[in-house]
Design an enzyme around this catalytic site. Structure first.
Site, PDB file in Angstrom:
ATOM      1  N   ASP A 102      -8.375  -6.777  -4.926  1.00  0.00           N
ATOM      2  CA  ASP A 102      -7.996  -5.445  -4.443  1.00  0.00           C
ATOM      3  C   ASP A 102      -8.517  -4.397  -5.413  1.00  0.00           C
ATOM      4  O   ASP A 102      -8.013  -4.243  -6.516  1.00  0.00           O
ATOM      5  CB  ASP A 102      -6.468  -5.357  -4.326  1.00  0.00           C
ATOM      6  CG  ASP A 102      -5.977  -4.036  -3.761  1.00  0.00           C
ATOM      7  OD1 ASP A 102      -6.807  -3.127  -3.521  1.00  0.00           O
ATOM      8  OD2 ASP A 102      -4.756  -3.907  -3.558  1.00  0.00           O
ATOM      9  N   SER A 145       0.843  -1.190   0.000  1.00  0.00           N
ATOM     10  CA  SER A 145       0.000   0.000   0.000  1.00  0.00           C
ATOM     11  C   SER A 145       0.887   1.252   0.000  1.00  0.00           C
ATOM     12  O   SER A 145       1.743   1.394  -0.862  1.00  0.00           O
ATOM     13  CB  SER A 145      -0.950  -0.030   1.201  1.00  0.00           C
ATOM     14  OG  SER A 145      -1.992   0.903   1.066  1.00  0.00           O
ATOM     15  N   ARG A 196     -11.713   6.551   9.695  1.00  0.00           N
ATOM     16  CA  ARG A 196     -11.195   5.189   9.687  1.00  0.00           C
ATOM     17  C   ARG A 196     -12.233   4.198   9.163  1.00  0.00           C
ATOM     18  O   ARG A 196     -11.906   3.279   8.409  1.00  0.00           O
ATOM     19  CB  ARG A 196     -10.763   4.798  11.096  1.00  0.00           C
ATOM     20  CG  ARG A 196     -10.268   3.356  11.228  1.00  0.00           C
ATOM     21  CD  ARG A 196      -9.040   3.105  10.385  1.00  0.00           C
ATOM     22  NE  ARG A 196      -8.467   1.795  10.674  1.00  0.00           N
ATOM     23  CZ  ARG A 196      -7.382   1.306  10.092  1.00  0.00           C
ATOM     24  NH1 ARG A 196      -6.755   2.031   9.193  1.00  0.00           N
ATOM     25  NH2 ARG A 196      -6.919   0.113  10.411  1.00  0.00           N
ATOM     26  N   HIS A 200      -7.873  -5.474  -0.486  1.00  0.00           N
ATOM     27  CA  HIS A 200      -6.579  -4.787  -0.389  1.00  0.00           C
ATOM     28  C   HIS A 200      -5.743  -5.277   0.788  1.00  0.00           C
ATOM     29  O   HIS A 200      -4.520  -5.371   0.691  1.00  0.00           O
ATOM     30  CB  HIS A 200      -6.819  -3.278  -0.261  1.00  0.00           C
ATOM     31  CG  HIS A 200      -5.564  -2.480  -0.116  1.00  0.00           C
ATOM     32  ND1 HIS A 200      -4.612  -2.398  -1.106  1.00  0.00           N
ATOM     33  CD2 HIS A 200      -5.091  -1.726   0.923  1.00  0.00           C
ATOM     34  CE1 HIS A 200      -3.627  -1.624  -0.704  1.00  0.00           C
ATOM     35  NE2 HIS A 200      -3.880  -1.216   0.519  1.00  0.00           N
ATOM     36  N   ASP A 201      -6.377  -5.583   1.892  1.00  0.00           N
ATOM     37  CA  ASP A 201      -5.654  -6.017   3.087  1.00  0.00           C
ATOM     38  C   ASP A 201      -5.094  -7.433   2.987  1.00  0.00           C
ATOM     39  O   ASP A 201      -4.557  -7.948   3.968  1.00  0.00           O
ATOM     40  CB  ASP A 201      -6.564  -5.930   4.318  1.00  0.00           C
ATOM     41  CG  ASP A 201      -6.412  -4.602   5.055  1.00  0.00           C
ATOM     42  OD1 ASP A 201      -5.608  -3.766   4.616  1.00  0.00           O
ATOM     43  OD2 ASP A 201      -7.110  -4.402   6.069  1.00  0.00           O
TER      44      ASP A 201
END
Length: 392
Positions: free
Chosen positions: A324, A159, A229, A357-358
């Site tokens: 992602d 990232s 967040r 993405h994680d």
């Protein structure tokens, strides 16, 4: 020990190793401001070999920090990449000396908005100078100078950390042998810039932000930061993962016909927001998202990637994940095409995974195998020796 503010209360936190940089010569930020005698916090794992050639720099993502593995002093949980870094793990600290620094602008001991401005004896707040990913990387280079490491074996990051790895490869290629940019891009997209702006506006709309002076006034924009967040966290996951994990499952048996968290996904996001507030500084979030938005290796198209990487001797391994949508595989393929065009030593792996993405932070065995293979293969290629007789 230093005093940090996380959430609405102050906590005394052991930050670890902190070095003061730019003591002899001012460090000029890309915004034009010069800084001197600024702190950079870092952690190291493993042993540096006698030739000082087995060092790996890990670059953390936007909300990460220097605590890659072991126990995090604030959360009490495992470090953010504990599954990847350590003895016998894909990044094996029995063989490599691993370094991770808290980027400047962040809030775990490095020079950032919550630090005291010596000119006013108050926290910088939004008087803190704007920083870029290039500034972060050059500060990391100063840390390496302090540690006596002329050349890194490898730079790795996912990232925003992957963007730092690309900065290293593009701007300081003579100081690295290999680079592994993961789930990243050569520039921020309009979509990602938009998500960053939503997060910043949520923070600044909180009345407890106090125009950035909340530390002085003993307040904290907890609600705004939590919302920022929550919005960002949705982008880190895939729709299929959210559906599999949460679906439309309720917290209780029936609707409450109110605005409490009826759905499990709502409760999960609220928990993510609250836990983030307890460990992160709101102004740092503003500055880091702005730095990420500014990132563009081509400088607005003025530089061709092929020109930037022409003649590079860096060995690359580019990794993306099929699910992602924040930094899609298309972004990675564009980078790989440019590297192939200049005959760079590059491999590309697109990993089939539904975790979003994680994925690079989660349990994905194929990714572990790619990491181990690239690290060990590169070490053999470059003749990197284990740390027998090395130094801590």
């Amino acid at each position: 020990m230093i005093t940090s503010c996380f959430g609405a209360s102050y906590k005394e936190v052991q930050i670890g190793d902190i070095v003061t940089l730019a003591q002899d010569k001012p460090f000029v930020l890309e915004c034009g401001v010069s800084i001197s005698n600024f702190p950079l916090a870092y952690q190291s794992y493993g042993t540096l070999n006698a030739r000082r050639s087995n060092a790996i720099l890990i670059c953390h993502a936007l909300s990460g920090d220097q605590y890659v593995c072991g126990t995090h002093p604030v959360t009490g949980k495992e470090g953010w990449w504990d599954r990847m870094v350590g003895p016998g793990k894909p990044i094996d600290t029995n063989h490599f000396f691993v370094i991770c620094s808290n980027v400047i602008g962040s809030c775990m001991g490095s020079f950032g908005p919550k630090e005291t401005n010596p000119a006013t004896a108050k926290p910088y707040g939004v008087s803190f100078p704007f920083i870029t990913l290039g500034d972060m990387v050059r500060a990391q280079a100063l840390l390496l100078d302090h540690l006596g490491i002329e050349k890194l074996f490898c730079v790795i990051g996912g990232s925003m950390g992957g963007m730092q790895a690309l900065e290293w490869a593009a701007r300081l290629p003579h100081r690295i042998q290999a680079a592994m940019p993961i789930a990243t891009s050569i520039r921020q997209s309009a979509q990602n810039i938009a998500f960053h702006e939503i997060g910043r506006q949520a923070i600044m709309a909180d009345p407890d932000w106090c125009d950035g002076n909340y530390l002085e006034q003993r307040k904290y924009p907890a609600k705004g930061l939590a919302v920022a967040r929550m919005a960002a966290h949705v982008t880190y996951l895939s729709e299929s993962m959210l559906q599999q994990k949460f679906g439309r499952h309720l917290q209780g048996e029936n609707f409450t016909y109110g605005f409490d968290a009826d759905f499990r996904i709502e409760s999960y996001l609220r928990h993510q927001g609250q836990s983030f507030v307890e460990r992160f500084d709101a102004n740092s979030y503003l500055y880091l998202t702005r730095a990420a938005s500014y990132f563009d290796l081509t400088e607005g198209g003025r530089i061709k990637l092929t020109d930037l990487f022409a003649g590079t001797k860096v060995r690359f391994c580019v990794v993306s994940f099929t699910s992602d949508w924040l930094y899609s595989s298309i972004e990675s393929r564009n980078l790989v095409r440019a590297l192939n065009a200049v005959a760079a030593n590059v491999s590309f792996t697109e990993i089939e995974c539904d975790k979003g993405h994680d994925s690079f932070l989660l349990d994905v065995p194929e990714f572990d195998a790619v990491m181990r293979g690239f690290i060990n293969g590169s070490a053999a290629l470059f003749g990197i020796s284990p740390p027998d007789g090395g130094v801590r």
